[in-house]
Design a protein around this motif. Structure first.
Motif, PDB file in Angstrom:
ATOM      1  N   SER A   1      35.553  42.154  81.249  1.00 38.69           N
ATOM      2  CA  SER A   1      35.335  41.745  82.809  1.00 38.69           C
ATOM      3  C   SER A   1      35.104  40.399  82.735  1.00 38.69           C
ATOM      4  O   SER A   1      35.387  39.448  83.623  1.00 38.69           O
ATOM      5  N   LEU A   2      34.250  39.706  81.740  1.00 39.23           N
ATOM      6  CA  LEU A   2      34.341  38.346  81.342  1.00 39.23           C
ATOM      7  C   LEU A   2      35.889  37.872  81.550  1.00 39.23           C
ATOM      8  O   LEU A   2      35.825  36.482  82.257  1.00 39.23           O
TER       9      LEU A   2
ATOM     10  N   LYS B   1      38.468  38.642  83.014  1.00 41.33           N
ATOM     11  CA  LYS B   1      38.694  38.444  84.427  1.00 41.33           C
ATOM     12  C   LYS B   1      38.251  37.524  85.132  1.00 41.33           C
ATOM     13  O   LYS B   1      39.052  36.633  85.957  1.00 41.33           O
ATOM     14  N   VAL B   2      36.967  36.991  85.071  1.00 41.73           N
ATOM     15  CA  VAL B   2      36.076  36.070  85.486  1.00 41.73           C
ATOM     16  C   VAL B   2      36.988  34.784  85.117  1.00 41.73           C
ATOM     17  O   VAL B   2      37.081  33.727  85.819  1.00 41.73           O
ATOM     18  N   LEU B   3      37.102  34.599  83.673  1.00 37.77           N
ATOM     19  CA  LEU B   3      37.603  33.428  83.137  1.00 37.77           C
ATOM     20  C   LEU B   3      39.055  33.235  83.507  1.00 37.77           C
ATOM     21  O   LEU B   3      39.233  31.927  84.197  1.00 37.77           O
TER      22      LEU B   3
ATOM     23  N   ARG C   1      40.522  34.280  86.460  1.00 42.61           N
ATOM     24  CA  ARG C   1      40.573  34.106  87.615  1.00 42.61           C
ATOM     25  C   ARG C   1      39.996  32.390  88.139  1.00 42.61           C
ATOM     26  O   ARG C   1      40.862  31.916  88.955  1.00 42.61           O
ATOM     27  N   ARG C   2      38.966  32.188  87.529  1.00 41.46           N
ATOM     28  CA  ARG C   2      38.489  30.765  87.651  1.00 41.46           C
ATOM     29  C   ARG C   2      39.669  29.649  87.342  1.00 41.46           C
ATOM     30  O   ARG C   2      39.912  28.738  88.108  1.00 41.46           O
TER      31      ARG C   2
ATOM     32  N   ASP D   1      27.322  36.762  80.403  1.00 39.01           N
ATOM     33  CA  ASP D   1      27.566  37.124  81.877  1.00 39.01           C
ATOM     34  C   ASP D   1      28.441  36.051  82.633  1.00 39.01           C
ATOM     35  O   ASP D   1      28.938  35.066  82.094  1.00 39.01           O
ATOM     36  N   PRO D   2      29.068  36.357  83.963  1.00 44.26           N
ATOM     37  CA  PRO D   2      30.237  35.842  84.671  1.00 44.26           C
ATOM     38  C   PRO D   2      29.621  34.271  85.042  1.00 44.26           C
ATOM     39  O   PRO D   2      30.294  33.418  84.852  1.00 44.26           O
ATOM     40  N   GLN D   3      28.119  34.168  85.060  1.00 46.16           N
ATOM     41  CA  GLN D   3      27.753  32.607  85.511  1.00 46.16           C
ATOM     42  C   GLN D   3      27.963  31.837  83.991  1.00 46.16           C
ATOM     43  O   GLN D   3      28.112  30.674  84.543  1.00 46.16           O
TER      44      GLN D   3
ATOM     45  N   LEU E   1      31.536  30.784  84.292  1.00 41.46           N
ATOM     46  CA  LEU E   1      31.891  30.034  85.193  1.00 41.46           C
ATOM     47  C   LEU E   1      31.251  28.388  84.797  1.00 41.46           C
ATOM     48  O   LEU E   1      31.835  27.546  85.185  1.00 41.46           O
TER      49      LEU E   1
END
Length: 118
Positions: A37-38, A40-42, A44-45, A88-90, A93
């Motif tokens: 899931s991390l 995907k966050v990475l 996407r950003r 975590d996603p934060q 980011l």
């Protein structure tokens, strides 16, 4: 053993353009701690900022175990030699926004390297 040639396509003959190479561990322990899931966050950003495989951008790679597993998921940035533990996603980011966009490594998330301890 015969090795068959890879499919030929011009885009596969050289590494994509990039300034930094970022690896996110997707080994079994990091996956158990949320690495997919991390990822995907990475991604996407980085896509939001048009930084994936562009000149001055990021070559993004998932890889197996990087060690130390107890500090993962691990995100490493080269050639800067920064190893991060991101949980975590934060935090992901924060690494993108501070380090990859503005060139300021995030000291609070960095792991010490062996030569740092001598």
């Amino acid at each position: 053993m015969d090795v068959k040639p890879a499919a030929s396509q011009p885009d596969w003959s050289l590494p994509p353009p990039h300034r930094r190479h970022v690896f996110l561990c997707t080994g079994p322990r990091c996956v158990r701690r949320g690495a997919l899931s991390l990822w995907k966050v990475l991604r996407r950003r980085l896509v939001e900022h048009d930084l994936v495989e562009t000149p001055g951008g990021i070559l993004l790679t998932r890889n197996g175990c990087q060690f130390p597993c107890n500090r993962g998921p691990l995100l490493t940035v080269y050639p800067d030699r920064c190893w991060y533990g991101v949980q975590d996603p934060q935090q992901v980011l924060r690494v993108v926004d501070e380090h990859l966009l503005h060139g300021r490594p995030v000291a609070a998330l960095r792991l010490p390297l062996p030569e740092d301890e001598t």
